[in-house]
Design a protein around this motif. Structure first.
Motif, PDB file in Angstrom:
ATOM      1  N   VAL A 224      -1.420  12.888 -19.262  1.00  0.00           N
ATOM      2  CA  VAL A 224      -2.740  12.977 -18.639  1.00  0.00           C
ATOM      3  C   VAL A 224      -2.616  13.048 -17.123  1.00  0.00           C
ATOM      4  O   VAL A 224      -3.272  13.856 -16.459  1.00  0.00           O
ATOM      5  N   ARG A 225      -1.754  12.213 -16.569  1.00  0.00           N
ATOM      6  CA  ARG A 225      -1.612  12.170 -15.110  1.00  0.00           C
ATOM      7  C   ARG A 225      -0.871  13.397 -14.572  1.00  0.00           C
ATOM      8  O   ARG A 225      -1.072  13.789 -13.422  1.00  0.00           O
ATOM      9  N   GLU A 226      -0.029  13.987 -15.395  1.00  0.00           N
ATOM     10  CA  GLU A 226       0.646  15.223 -15.000  1.00  0.00           C
ATOM     11  C   GLU A 226      -0.352  16.365 -14.875  1.00  0.00           C
ATOM     12  O   GLU A 226      -0.160  17.292 -14.097  1.00  0.00           O
ATOM     13  N   ASN A 227      -1.419  16.300 -15.676  1.00  0.00           N
ATOM     14  CA  ASN A 227      -2.483  17.317 -15.673  1.00  0.00           C
ATOM     15  C   ASN A 227      -1.913  18.725 -15.790  1.00  0.00           C
ATOM     16  O   ASN A 227      -2.035  19.549 -14.876  1.00  0.00           O
ATOM     17  N   PRO A 228      -1.284  19.039 -16.926  1.00  0.00           N
ATOM     18  CA  PRO A 228      -0.666  20.358 -17.088  1.00  0.00           C
ATOM     19  C   PRO A 228      -1.711  21.471 -17.075  1.00  0.00           C
ATOM     20  O   PRO A 228      -2.913  21.220 -17.265  1.00  0.00           O
ATOM     21  N   PRO A 229      -1.292  22.698 -16.854  1.00  0.00           N
ATOM     22  CA  PRO A 229      -2.250  23.820 -16.776  1.00  0.00           C
ATOM     23  C   PRO A 229      -3.098  23.987 -18.028  1.00  0.00           C
ATOM     24  O   PRO A 229      -4.186  24.558 -17.954  1.00  0.00           O
TER      25      PRO A 229
END
Length: 271
Positions: A36-41
């Motif tokens: 969630v924190r990485e927020n991938p594309p």
């Protein structure tokens, strides 16, 4: 590429104790938190796919036959403003969960309740109050969410005037799980909520009364979060692999330029 979900943290059998359920949930939610924190594309697609899965499980709980593919088709083929039917309304409700940032969850909850036909009465306000209290619960996040589910489930499904919403796949049960997911996201400080509990709690339950037993059993709900978080991680990994394939193909696609009639330099588009 997202790391594979650790095998040691994957729940296989039902835990023997509440402590084991908490351990599995903590491990799974910890991995999910990193994604969630990485927020991938593909995060937006990911949330919509989770909403679709939650809707499919909610539909199954209600004793209906629509699977994810049929739900998706019905949703996209319904004219704007038209009634998507009972199954489609469940999908709309789950999509509302992650439609806005978690700080505006009330702005999402009211449309979700409205599309399900749940009136804004004292019972609904009681369920909202349970969610507001859960956001300040000092216990670990999955236990706070489990308590919210139990309280909201009772508020929305008990009493003669709530028989139509019911505890067996009814709208009240869906909204209780919805609120629990919102509180989990608040406690974990996620920017958006993820539809999780329905997939973990209702999977394989069919139209049986899982709510009747699980509403008061925090360990069962915490374990459901462990299973749901693992599934969400698996889905993220799948979408990540697909995204990598698309990125690898992008240079080739960029060299294919359509002409004025819609034909490409290498033949007609889509052939």
């Amino acid at each position: 590429m997202p790391a594979a979900f650790p095998a040691w943290a994957r729940a296989v059998n039902a835990p023997e104790s509440e402590a084991e359920a908490a351990y599995l949930a903590g491990a799974a939610l910890g991995r999910l938190d990193a994604i969630v924190r990485e927020n991938p594309p593909w995060a937006g697609v990911w949330r919509r796919r989770l909403a679709l899965g939650a809707a499919a499980m909610s539909v199954l709980r209600a004793g209906r036959s629509e699977d994810e593919a049929r739900l998706r088709d019905a949703f996209h083929l319904t004219r704007p403003g038209a009634d998507p039917g009972p199954a489609g309304r469940r999908l709309l409700a789950w999509r509302e969960l992650s439609a806005r940032s978690i700080g505006h969850w009330r702005s999402s909850f009211h449309p979700a309740a409205e599309v399900l036909g749940v009136p804004h009465d004292e019972a609904l306000q009681e369920a909202i109050a349970a969610a507001e209290a859960g956001a300040g619960d000092k216990r670990p996040a999955p236990f706070a969410a489990a308590q919210v589910f139990a309280l909201a489930w009772r508020a929305l499904t008990q009493g003669a005037r709530r028989q139509s919403l019911g505890g067996r796949g009814g709208e009240g049960e869906l909204l209780a799980a919805w609120l629990a997911d919102a509180v989990l996201a608040q406690r974990l400080k996620w920017p958006f909520a993820l539809p999780l509990l329905a997939a973990g709690l209702f999977a394989g339950a069919g139209p049986r009364a899982a709510g009747d037993g699980a509403a008061g059993a925090e360990g069962a709900i915490v374990f459901a979060y462990a299973k749901a978080a693992a599934r969400a991680c698996d889905l993220s990994a799948e979408l990540g692999r697909r995204a990598q394939k698309l990125l690898a193909a992008q240079p080739k696609l960029g060299s294919v330029r359509p002409n004025a009639r819609g034909a490409s330099d290498h033949g007609r588009l889509g052939s």
